[in-house]
Motif scaffolding. Structure first.
Motif, short mmCIF file in Angstrom:
data_model
loop_
_atom_site.label_atom_id
_atom_site.label_comp_id
_atom_site.label_asym_id
_atom_site.label_seq_id
_atom_site.Cartn_x
_atom_site.Cartn_y
_atom_site.Cartn_z
N GLN A 13 -5.63 7.56 -9.85
CA GLN A 13 -5.70 6.14 -10.19
C GLN A 13 -4.81 5.32 -9.27
O GLN A 13 -5.17 4.23 -8.85
CB GLN A 13 -5.31 5.92 -11.65
N GLU A 33 -7.82 -3.84 -0.07
CA GLU A 33 -9.05 -4.63 -0.01
C GLU A 33 -8.82 -6.05 -0.50
O GLU A 33 -9.35 -7.00 0.09
CB GLU A 33 -10.15 -3.95 -0.82
N VAL A 34 -8.05 -6.22 -1.56
CA VAL A 34 -7.76 -7.56 -2.06
C VAL A 34 -6.97 -8.36 -1.02
O VAL A 34 -7.25 -9.53 -0.76
CB VAL A 34 -6.98 -7.50 -3.40
N ALA A 36 -6.44 5.02 -5.86
CA ALA A 36 -7.51 4.03 -5.95
C ALA A 36 -6.92 2.63 -5.96
O ALA A 36 -7.44 1.71 -5.32
CB ALA A 36 -8.36 4.27 -7.20
N ALA A 37 -5.81 2.45 -6.67
CA ALA A 37 -5.15 1.14 -6.72
C ALA A 37 -4.64 0.74 -5.34
O ALA A 37 -4.73 -0.43 -4.97
CB ALA A 37 -4.00 1.17 -7.72
N ARG A 72 -5.97 1.58 -2.45
CA ARG A 72 -7.14 1.15 -1.67
C ARG A 72 -7.60 -0.24 -2.12
O ARG A 72 -7.91 -1.09 -1.31
CB ARG A 72 -8.27 2.16 -1.83
N GLU A 73 -7.65 -0.45 -3.44
CA GLU A 73 -8.07 -1.75 -3.96
C GLU A 73 -7.11 -2.85 -3.54
O GLU A 73 -7.54 -3.96 -3.19
CB GLU A 73 -8.19 -1.70 -5.48
N THR A 92 0.83 -1.20 0.00
CA THR A 92 0.00 0.00 0.00
C THR A 92 0.87 1.25 0.00
O THR A 92 0.60 2.21 -0.73
CB THR A 92 -0.94 0.00 1.22
#
Length: 71
Positions: free
Chosen positions: A54, A64-65, A57-58, A60-61, A33
């Motif tokens: 972007q 989450e993954v 956002a990546a 954060r994603e 992160t």
């Protein structure tokens, strides 16, 4: 917050929940992160706000993954 990014990031501290109580899982999530966040701030410094958003956002994603794979 690294001083280098003060001109593009007004926050002194950035808190990101990694959604884990496991120190080893948190360390894995933190590294990935943080790399994404640094890349986003670098993009902002270069004047590319679209790429920066972007990348945030990546980040954060990615967190989450990693959370999903922990469970």
């Amino acid at each position: 917050m690294p001083k280098r990014f003060a001109s593009v990031e007004p926050r002194q501290f950035v808190w990101v929940s990694l959604h884990t109580d496991s120190p080893s899982v948190a360390k894995t999530k933190e590294a990935a992160t943080w790399e994404q966040m640094i890349a986003a701030w670098e993009a902002k410094l270069a004047g590319d706000s679209t790429d920066a958003e972007q990348r945030f956002a990546a980040a954060r994603e990615l967190a989450e993954v990693l959370i999903a794979t922990e469970n």
